[in-house]
Design a protein around this motif. Sequence first.
Motif, PDB file in Angstrom:
ATOM      1  N   HIS A 389       0.850  -1.209   0.000  1.00 41.60           N
ATOM      2  CA  HIS A 389       0.000   0.000   0.000  1.00 41.60           C
ATOM      3  C   HIS A 389       0.873   1.241   0.000  1.00 41.60           C
ATOM      4  O   HIS A 389       0.639   2.188   0.765  1.00 41.60           O
ATOM      5  N   ALA A 390       1.864   1.227  -0.863  1.00 37.16           N
ATOM      6  CA  ALA A 390       2.837   2.311  -0.886  1.00 37.16           C
ATOM      7  C   ALA A 390       2.194   3.650  -1.236  1.00 37.16           C
ATOM      8  O   ALA A 390       2.475   4.674  -0.610  1.00 37.16           O
ATOM      9  N   LYS A 391       1.294   3.635  -2.250  1.00 35.24           N
ATOM     10  CA  LYS A 391       0.676   4.903  -2.665  1.00 35.24           C
ATOM     11  C   LYS A 391      -0.166   5.493  -1.543  1.00 35.24           C
ATOM     12  O   LYS A 391      -0.135   6.694  -1.285  1.00 35.24           O
ATOM     13  N   LYS A 392      -0.932   4.630  -0.892  1.00 34.00           N
ATOM     14  CA  LYS A 392      -1.768   5.093   0.217  1.00 34.00           C
ATOM     15  C   LYS A 392      -0.895   5.626   1.357  1.00 34.00           C
ATOM     16  O   LYS A 392      -1.227   6.628   2.005  1.00 34.00           O
ATOM     17  N   PHE A 393       0.224   4.947   1.611  1.00 36.00           N
ATOM     18  CA  PHE A 393       1.147   5.361   2.666  1.00 36.00           C
ATOM     19  C   PHE A 393       1.672   6.770   2.389  1.00 36.00           C
ATOM     20  O   PHE A 393       1.631   7.650   3.257  1.00 36.00           O
TER      21      PHE A 393
END
Length: 731
Positions: A389-393
């Motif tokens: 969930h890199a983008k959300k992070f």
Amino acid sequence: MDDNEVYASECIETYSKEYAHENFKSFFPNMIDGLKCVYRRVIYAFSLNGLENGKIIKSTEAVAKVSMTHPTGDSSMYDVLMKMSQPWFTSPPMTISPSNNGSYSGNNPGAMRYTEIGLAPYTKEMFLEDIDPKALRKVEGPYLNMEPAYYVPALPTALLIDNVTIGFGIGCKTNRLNFSNVCDLVVNYSNHLATKPLEQWNYKALAEKFLPDYPTPCVITNASRLIEEYKKGNFDHPVEVEGKVVLTKDQIQIKAAPHGTPFNVLIEKWSDYWKKNPNSELSRLIKDYNFTRSKKLEGDFTIYCKQNVSPFVVWKLVQSVIGFSDRYHPKPNYTLEDQVTTRHFTYPELIRVWYTERCKLLLATKSSKLKSLLNQKQILEGQIIVVDHAKKFFSIVNDQPTVEAAISALEKEFNITPFQCRALLNLSNQSFIKTSKAKLIEDLKKLVESIKALNESYGNIGKEISARALYFKKKYGKERNSHIPNYIGYVKFLHGNILFETHDEVETILDSFPKEECEIISFTSSHLKPVNENGKFAQLTFSKIMYGGILSLPSSDVKKVYTSCIKNGCLSFSKEAIPTLSQDGVFYTTKRIIAFTRYGEIIHDEITNYSKRNNALESRGSFTEFVHLLSETQNPFYLISFYSEEKNSLRIERLEPTSKKYVYNACGDQYLFTSLDGKNWYLSPPKTCLNRLPMRALYIADAEVLLKGKSSAKIDLSTRSRAHQGLQYLE
């Protein structure tokens, strides 16, 4: 009295205590690492400046860096750095210097601006590796900085460092032990705690391991007495030491001084004597002398005798001038943890105290490492949750105005701890983009295994200490520096004796005295008694060069020995050993004897059945047919006989202890020699039994080789090849 006023007495008391505190720290070694303050600060300064990996720097730079932790003069600091690199002062050396760091023979180190120095790999491995430096006890340094109060090395270096100091009326003189022996003692003590923790350590069974091994090439002459005292728990018995000397026909070569005396001091004593006594007796015996300071690990001082002057006569006078032997009185006083109190320690106590501190340090190091691994585990677990969930992070992080707000939002969104959130925020973007979840899970498994192994290792502290000791023994263990002689006989010359330890040494001695008349005498027992030049028993330690004689007795108690003398066809005996310089026809035996008659008959009897005299050496006894005696034995023994009518030949026989038969007997004068084991046997053939055969002695390595399985054999000494296996001619 105002608040700002101070009594002079209070100032004096305060500053006196501080002065005493600093002096105790400087003068006395610590009980844990055996280091004085200056040596500890050298190690600390090198590690503090990132020089612990053995990087070589200019000595001027090294002095400057050490001065930041130890305020003292440049010259004294440089002297310490050089001494730490000299193997005759510190062994193994704690620093390394590829440049001129002096020599044992008296050469001074090069000037500071020309030399280089670095920390030795040994020092890093011993004091700095496998530990958490933060776990070391700290004290305030001279510049209000925090420095180690003491190191806790991988071995009890208090037993490996030679300290001599005097301060406030309390002396400190420590005995350095052999490096390999210290490793063995550590392993033995660790095994004892693992198997018999409630019992007292039986260190007395390891008494030989506690024998001193000084870094200088001196000789310890009372090792057997030291072992006896160590078995009693007395480790303060004086150590008798002497230097190293080699005598040849016309030279005296001095190669080492007794421990505690620098070699150049011997030369200074000699030079002073020579200036003050130009017309002394020595000046009439000596042709010249010279010395050099170039030899690195041994001295080089040679005295040349005048023609027809015995080096034994000269050496007796020389050693009284230079002080060639000494007594080293150990005073193992060390400072305690407070660095002010001093206390006397024995070797076993030093090992016990060090072992306890080493275990504490290793446990603290493991706890620190475990804490670090657990933190890494939490970070990896957080990464595994967030990695998909890199983008959300990044979106959550970018939307928050502060770090604390971002941590709160991430904690709520991904259900991770604040510690994990803060750690993830500190990671670079590349860690999220390039690291796959599978790689993170694999790293986590490895980390969990490391944590498990670390937890299990808490119960293996003793094994780790033992393994480390064995590692050091293999890498840095070596032969002794200080020699402990094991003499097996001596070569007797007209004016003195030279003791030897091996057969090769006998050959060297004979080569050094060509054509000199001598007699080679082997010790036939371990009960040796020195006789002085006056023919009396003397309380002398065994030195390389001795005067008088040495008797091999069947018992250590002279009152239990019988002295027999066969002279002019008469036999007499005395109860008790009587000293003599001439052993021709003199026998020291037990009460039961085996006797050989001039007719070759073997008789088993008691010596008390014959003529008793107060002094058998001076009184005429009763007529006898005996020509040779020895103490009765329960094992086979060997007999060699020479006969004046059988020139250049000998007969050798193996005899049983109960044998009553006749041995071979020929006409003429007979000369008999016996040996209990027939090994390492030296004989001086009578001249009347030789004909044009230049020979000073015979050496028999093993009589059985000459017998070739038979009970007797005749050896022709005049054969051209002289190829008698097991027999060597010494000319």
